[in-house]
Design a protein around this motif. Structure first.
Motif, PDB file in Angstrom:
ATOM      1  N   VAL A 400       6.742   7.527  40.969  1.00  0.00           N
ATOM      2  CA  VAL A 400       8.013   7.923  41.379  1.00  0.00           C
ATOM      3  C   VAL A 400       9.124   8.600  40.588  1.00  0.00           C
ATOM      4  CG1 VAL A 400       7.348   6.032  43.246  1.00  0.00           C
ATOM      5  CG2 VAL A 400       8.560   5.395  41.141  1.00  0.00           C
ATOM      6  N   ARG A 401       8.768   8.417  39.289  1.00  0.00           N
ATOM      7  CA  ARG A 401       9.972   8.912  38.291  1.00  0.00           C
ATOM      8  C   ARG A 401       8.936   9.284  37.013  1.00  0.00           C
ATOM      9  NH1 ARG A 401      14.184   4.290  37.276  1.00  0.00           N
ATOM     10  NH2 ARG A 401      15.770   6.136  36.858  1.00  0.00           N
ATOM     11  N   MET A 402       9.918  10.298  36.474  1.00  0.00           N
ATOM     12  CA  MET A 402       9.102  10.852  35.135  1.00  0.00           C
ATOM     13  C   MET A 402      10.039  11.095  34.210  1.00  0.00           C
ATOM     14  SD  MET A 402       6.241  13.740  34.509  1.00  0.00           S
ATOM     15  CE  MET A 402       4.916  12.775  35.585  1.00  0.00           C
ATOM     16  N   PHE A 403      10.124  10.548  32.872  1.00  0.00           N
ATOM     17  CA  PHE A 403      10.977  10.813  31.751  1.00  0.00           C
ATOM     18  C   PHE A 403      10.414  11.640  30.818  1.00  0.00           C
ATOM     19  CE2 PHE A 403      12.582   6.808  33.872  1.00  0.00           C
ATOM     20  CZ  PHE A 403      13.399   7.156  34.445  1.00  0.00           C
ATOM     21  N   PRO A 404      10.897  12.701  30.164  1.00  0.00           N
ATOM     22  CA  PRO A 404      10.557  13.267  28.826  1.00  0.00           C
ATOM     23  C   PRO A 404      11.175  12.864  28.016  1.00  0.00           C
ATOM     24  CG  PRO A 404      12.246  14.523  30.061  1.00  0.00           C
ATOM     25  CD  PRO A 404      12.048  13.217  30.908  1.00  0.00           C
ATOM     26  N   VAL A 405      10.404  12.631  26.680  1.00  0.00           N
ATOM     27  CA  VAL A 405      10.803  11.860  25.475  1.00  0.00           C
ATOM     28  C   VAL A 405      10.804  13.014  24.288  1.00  0.00           C
ATOM     29  CG1 VAL A 405      10.873  10.218  24.041  1.00  0.00           C
ATOM     30  CG2 VAL A 405       9.994   9.902  26.308  1.00  0.00           C
ATOM     31  N   PRO A 406      11.630  13.849  23.894  1.00  0.00           N
ATOM     32  CA  PRO A 406      11.518  14.847  22.846  1.00  0.00           C
ATOM     33  C   PRO A 406      11.417  13.994  21.576  1.00  0.00           C
ATOM     34  CG  PRO A 406      13.798  14.841  23.577  1.00  0.00           C
ATOM     35  CD  PRO A 406      13.055  13.561  24.376  1.00  0.00           C
ATOM     36  N   PRO A 407      10.888  14.675  20.492  1.00  0.00           N
ATOM     37  CA  PRO A 407      11.241  14.264  19.096  1.00  0.00           C
ATOM     38  C   PRO A 407      12.340  14.661  18.422  1.00  0.00           C
ATOM     39  CG  PRO A 407       9.570  16.339  19.308  1.00  0.00           C
ATOM     40  CD  PRO A 407      10.198  16.046  20.479  1.00  0.00           C
ATOM     41  N   MET A 408      12.534  14.159  17.132  1.00  0.00           N
ATOM     42  CA  MET A 408      13.713  14.641  16.400  1.00  0.00           C
ATOM     43  C   MET A 408      13.319  15.223  15.018  1.00  0.00           C
ATOM     44  SD  MET A 408      16.451  11.862  17.222  1.00  0.00           S
ATOM     45  CE  MET A 408      17.162  12.017  15.583  1.00  0.00           C
ATOM     46  N   ALA A 409      13.854  16.043  14.454  1.00  0.00           N
ATOM     47  CA  ALA A 409      13.395  16.625  12.983  1.00  0.00           C
ATOM     48  C   ALA A 409      14.582  17.434  12.584  1.00  0.00           C
ATOM     49  CB  ALA A 409      12.169  17.265  13.038  1.00  0.00           C
ATOM     50  N   LEU A 410      14.350  18.085  11.301  1.00  0.00           N
ATOM     51  CA  LEU A 410      15.388  19.276  10.798  1.00  0.00           C
ATOM     52  C   LEU A 410      16.755  18.492  10.798  1.00  0.00           C
ATOM     53  CD1 LEU A 410      13.731  22.165  12.430  1.00  0.00           C
ATOM     54  CD2 LEU A 410      13.401  21.326  10.261  1.00  0.00           C
ATOM     55  N   ARG A 411      17.122  17.280  10.479  1.00  0.00           N
ATOM     56  CA  ARG A 411      18.476  16.670  10.514  1.00  0.00           C
ATOM     57  C   ARG A 411      19.166  16.902  11.914  1.00  0.00           C
ATOM     58  NH1 ARG A 411      20.982  16.396   5.216  1.00  0.00           N
ATOM     59  NH2 ARG A 411      22.718  16.780   6.126  1.00  0.00           N
ATOM     60  N   LEU A 412      18.442  16.903  12.983  1.00  0.00           N
ATOM     61  CA  LEU A 412      19.152  16.850  14.374  1.00  0.00           C
ATOM     62  C   LEU A 412      19.017  15.524  14.634  1.00  0.00           C
ATOM     63  CD1 LEU A 412      17.280  19.900  16.085  1.00  0.00           C
ATOM     64  CD2 LEU A 412      19.274  19.955  14.540  1.00  0.00           C
ATOM     65  N   ARG A 413      20.170  15.034  14.991  1.00  0.00           N
ATOM     66  CA  ARG A 413      20.414  13.712  15.489  1.00  0.00           C
ATOM     67  C   ARG A 413      20.209  13.247  16.998  1.00  0.00           C
ATOM     68  NH1 ARG A 413      25.386  11.941  11.348  1.00  0.00           N
ATOM     69  NH2 ARG A 413      24.193  11.465   9.302  1.00  0.00           N
ATOM     70  N   THR A 414      20.173  14.512  17.538  1.00  0.00           N
ATOM     71  CA  THR A 414      19.822  14.395  18.996  1.00  0.00           C
ATOM     72  C   THR A 414      18.885  15.343  19.362  1.00  0.00           C
ATOM     73  OG1 THR A 414      21.848  15.844  19.540  1.00  0.00           O
ATOM     74  CG2 THR A 414      22.122  13.613  19.729  1.00  0.00           C
ATOM     75  N   ALA A 415      18.112  15.264  20.740  1.00  0.00           N
ATOM     76  CA  ALA A 415      17.284  16.229  21.249  1.00  0.00           C
ATOM     77  C   ALA A 415      17.123  15.758  22.781  1.00  0.00           C
ATOM     78  CB  ALA A 415      15.945  16.102  20.623  1.00  0.00           C
ATOM     79  N   VAL A 416      17.193  16.869  23.341  1.00  0.00           N
ATOM     80  CA  VAL A 416      17.314  16.436  24.929  1.00  0.00           C
ATOM     81  C   VAL A 416      16.154  17.499  25.522  1.00  0.00           C
ATOM     82  CG1 VAL A 416      18.903  16.771  27.215  1.00  0.00           C
ATOM     83  CG2 VAL A 416      19.706  16.575  24.786  1.00  0.00           C
ATOM     84  N   ALA A 417      15.485  16.818  26.152  1.00  0.00           N
ATOM     85  CA  ALA A 417      14.238  17.504  26.907  1.00  0.00           C
ATOM     86  C   ALA A 417      14.910  17.332  28.491  1.00  0.00           C
ATOM     87  CB  ALA A 417      12.910  16.750  26.854  1.00  0.00           C
ATOM     88  N   ILE A 418      14.527  18.787  29.305  1.00  0.00           N
ATOM     89  CA  ILE A 418      14.901  18.797  30.623  1.00  0.00           C
ATOM     90  C   ILE A 418      13.510  18.946  31.450  1.00  0.00           C
ATOM     91  CG2 ILE A 418      16.550  20.157  32.083  1.00  0.00           C
ATOM     92  CD1 ILE A 418      17.724  21.277  29.298  1.00  0.00           C
ATOM     93  N   LEU A 419      13.327  18.015  32.277  1.00  0.00           N
ATOM     94  CA  LEU A 419      11.979  18.112  33.155  1.00  0.00           C
ATOM     95  C   LEU A 419      12.405  18.135  34.455  1.00  0.00           C
ATOM     96  CD1 LEU A 419       8.992  17.830  33.336  1.00  0.00           C
ATOM     97  CD2 LEU A 419       9.461  15.208  33.407  1.00  0.00           C
ATOM     98  N   SER A 420      11.648  19.156  34.985  1.00  0.00           N
ATOM     99  CA  SER A 420      11.617  19.095  36.809  1.00  0.00           C
ATOM    100  C   SER A 420      10.473  18.538  37.122  1.00  0.00           C
ATOM    101  CB  SER A 420      11.705  20.693  37.046  1.00  0.00           C
ATOM    102  OG  SER A 420      10.620  21.420  36.324  1.00  0.00           O
ATOM    103  N   TYR A 421      10.683  17.513  38.002  1.00  0.00           N
ATOM    104  CA  TYR A 421       9.519  16.790  38.664  1.00  0.00           C
ATOM    105  C   TYR A 421      10.207  16.479  40.088  1.00  0.00           C
ATOM    106  CZ  TYR A 421       6.353  12.992  39.597  1.00  0.00           C
ATOM    107  OH  TYR A 421       5.639  12.270  40.360  1.00  0.00           O
ATOM    108  N   GLY A 422       9.275  16.810  40.825  1.00  0.00           N
ATOM    109  CA  GLY A 422       9.379  16.754  42.561  1.00  0.00           C
ATOM    110  C   GLY A 422      10.709  17.351  42.724  1.00  0.00           C
ATOM    111  N   ASP A 423      11.463  16.448  43.291  1.00  0.00           N
ATOM    112  CA  ASP A 423      12.794  16.803  43.815  1.00  0.00           C
ATOM    113  C   ASP A 423      13.845  16.694  42.806  1.00  0.00           C
ATOM    114  OD1 ASP A 423      11.828  17.682  46.348  1.00  0.00           O
ATOM    115  OD2 ASP A 423      12.123  15.651  47.160  1.00  0.00           O
ATOM    116  N   ASP A 424      13.582  16.384  41.576  1.00  0.00           N
ATOM    117  CA  ASP A 424      14.553  15.769  40.809  1.00  0.00           C
ATOM    118  C   ASP A 424      14.531  16.764  39.343  1.00  0.00           C
ATOM    119  OD1 ASP A 424      16.010  13.739  42.125  1.00  0.00           O
ATOM    120  OD2 ASP A 424      13.838  12.741  41.889  1.00  0.00           O
ATOM    121  N   LEU A 425      15.788  16.517  38.573  1.00  0.00           N
ATOM    122  CA  LEU A 425      15.975  17.322  37.442  1.00  0.00           C
ATOM    123  C   LEU A 425      16.394  16.225  36.386  1.00  0.00           C
ATOM    124  CD1 LEU A 425      15.656  20.030  35.941  1.00  0.00           C
ATOM    125  CD2 LEU A 425      17.853  20.151  35.868  1.00  0.00           C
ATOM    126  N   ILE A 426      15.215  15.852  35.332  1.00  0.00           N
ATOM    127  CA  ILE A 426      15.508  14.629  34.629  1.00  0.00           C
ATOM    128  C   ILE A 426      15.801  15.103  32.986  1.00  0.00           C
ATOM    129  CG2 ILE A 426      14.633  12.463  33.801  1.00  0.00           C
ATOM    130  CD1 ILE A 426      12.820  14.144  36.678  1.00  0.00           C
TER     131      ILE A 426
END
Length: 460
Positions: A400-426
């Motif tokens: 019913v739901r799916m969440f992407p989990v991106p990694p971090m590296a290169l001194r980046l303190r945040t990483a955002v993954a954008i996933l389209s699944y079914g009728d939603d954008l996560i």
């Protein structure tokens, strides 16, 4: 897949993710996805058997990496003769009430440790105790195996019906504005026409080369120039994770009203939320405060099922200095178009090609040196991954739901993954634990920004 008697070596680019991980003991370069499944949860042994049956059909998930002495040649993919699913498929239970906050805390903790390189580089957590009689599967796969699109293709293939249709075509790199393509002269006996065609082809190649050089300069300058900010710097080994889900129909209405792409809307929403984050920290957002690493797929349709990495990059500044959300969107659209035509993507692709040409021993040492340097220019990563258009099923139960989990590296303190699944954008957000105690606010801000744009998109 090569036959069992052939030696299959890792590409230098794929091995670079192992090298980047080695360069910073605080990072784990595994990508993940959390699938929330309608309950009740089947017997754990039944789940292990079902997942194991699917896993063993994917050669890369049965193989281990064997590096060569002194890294004189590329690592080999070798069949694990003692594959034991008990090492890879594990069980966990969330504390009551099993809400999103508890799921996200567990996800962050499960993604923190590095995968054991003595075994195939994947892990699955079966998570019980979710609210509404649901359970979840967290799949964790090392980035050296696959980029986001290939990993999602693989993970979707573990469902009951296989992969199915995805949104990949909607964001295919071939549809983006890019460099002029050189045209070879068609066969002709007319020397004038042949000379003219040859001149046109040479000019196009020269233009492409110039664009690539310009893009390389843009990438290199982006890695070293940026004002000091709390958004980048050294990271710890601990992570936080949060996510927000918005209806794709709402995003589509914004795309239609302002003649922009889904990626434009997603990056504009990220822009507005990071602007709020800077304000919360008492920092004034500037034009160059949020240079963002945006991976661009160069994967062709006929390579969808190839488990490897096929990406280039762009490094646009997201307009956090602009207070108006609609103007943020328009600026993001302009800057992405400019980045696409600046040659950054071509330069990234050329760099990957060069890595493949030089001896592996030199390539691996160069990657370790470069990734260990304290870059100050790039602040965050935002990657768009097309997921399945229709909801998947696992053991006859709906995901019913799916969440992407991106990694971090290169001194980046945040990483955002954008996933389209079914009728939603996560939007799935991984942050350093100490640097982003407000990760939930960052996620909520993205959702609020999409809502604001959707209201602005309504006809008067």
């Amino acid at each position: 897949m090569a036959d069992s008697g052939a030696v299959e070596r890792m590409t230098a680019f794929d091995a670079g993710f192992l090298d980047a991980e080695d360069a910073d003991r605080h990072v784990s370069l595994a990508v993940g996805a959390v699938s929330v499944v309608d309950g009740p949860m089947p017997d754990f042994d039944e789940i292990v058997a079902a997942i194991g049956e699917k896993i063993t059909t994917i050669p890369r998930l049965r193989q281990v990496v064997r590096r060569q002495p002194l890294d004189l040649s590329a690592p080999e993919w070798v069949e694990d003769p003692a594959l034991d699913l008990a090492h890879h498929i594990r069980r966990a239970a969330l504390p009551h009430p099993g809400d999103d906050a508890a799921l996200f805390r567990f996800t962050a903790e499960a993604m923190e440790p590095r995968l054991d390189r003595e075994r195939p580089l994947w892990q699955a957590w079966i998570i019980e105790g979710l609210a509404d009689d649901r359970w979840a599967i967290l799949m964790k796969v090392h980035h050296c195996i696959a980029d986001g699109i290939a990993a999602m293709h693989m993970l979707a293939g573990l469902s009951d019906g296989g992969e199915g249709e995805s949104y990949a075509g909607a964001i295919r790199a071939a549809h983006e504005v890019g460099a002029p393509r050189p045209t070879l002269p068609s066969p002709t006996l007319n020397p004038v026409r042949w000379a003219r065609a040859g001149w046109n082809a040479t000019t196009a190649v020269a233009a492409t080369a110039a664009m690539t050089v310009e893009g390389a300069i843009g990438i290199l300058s982006g890695l070293v120039r940026n004002p000091e900010s709390s958004l980048n710097g050294p990271v710890t080994t601990m992570r936080r994770y949060s996510a927000v889900q918005v209806p794709l129909a709402k995003v589509a209405s914004v795309c239609q009203a302002f003649d922009v792409t889904l990626n434009d809307v997603a990056l504009a929403a990220i822009t507005d939320s990071f602007r709020s984050a800077l304000k919360r920290r008492g920092e004034e957002p500037h034009r160059d405060s949020l240079r963002t690493l945006v991976p661009v797929s160069v994967r062709s349709d006929d390579a969808r099922d190839r488990l490897d990495n096929r990406v280039s990059v762009m490094l646009p500044h997201l307009p956090v200095d602009e207070p108006d959300p609609v103007e943020q969107l328009r600026t993001v659209h302009r800057r992405l178009n400019r980045a696409k035509s600046s040659g950054q993507r071509q330069a990234g692709t050329a760099a990957v090609a060069v890595v493949k040409l030089i001896p592996f021993a030199l390539a691996t040492r160069a990657i370790r040196v470069v990734t260990s340097l304290p870059q100050h220019g790039v602040v965050t990563l935002a990657t768009n991954v097309p997921g399945p258009q229709h909801r998947l099923q696992v053991m006859g139960r709906e995901v019913v739901r799916m969440f992407p989990v991106p990694p971090m590296a290169l001194r980046l303190r945040t990483a955002v993954a954008i996933l389209s699944y079914g009728d939603d954008l996560i939007f799935g957000i991984t942050t350093d634990f100490d640097a982003f105690p407000d990760v939930d606010d960052l996620a909520a801000g993205i959702g609020a920004a999409v809502d604001t744009l959707a209201v602005a998109a309504r006809p008067l």
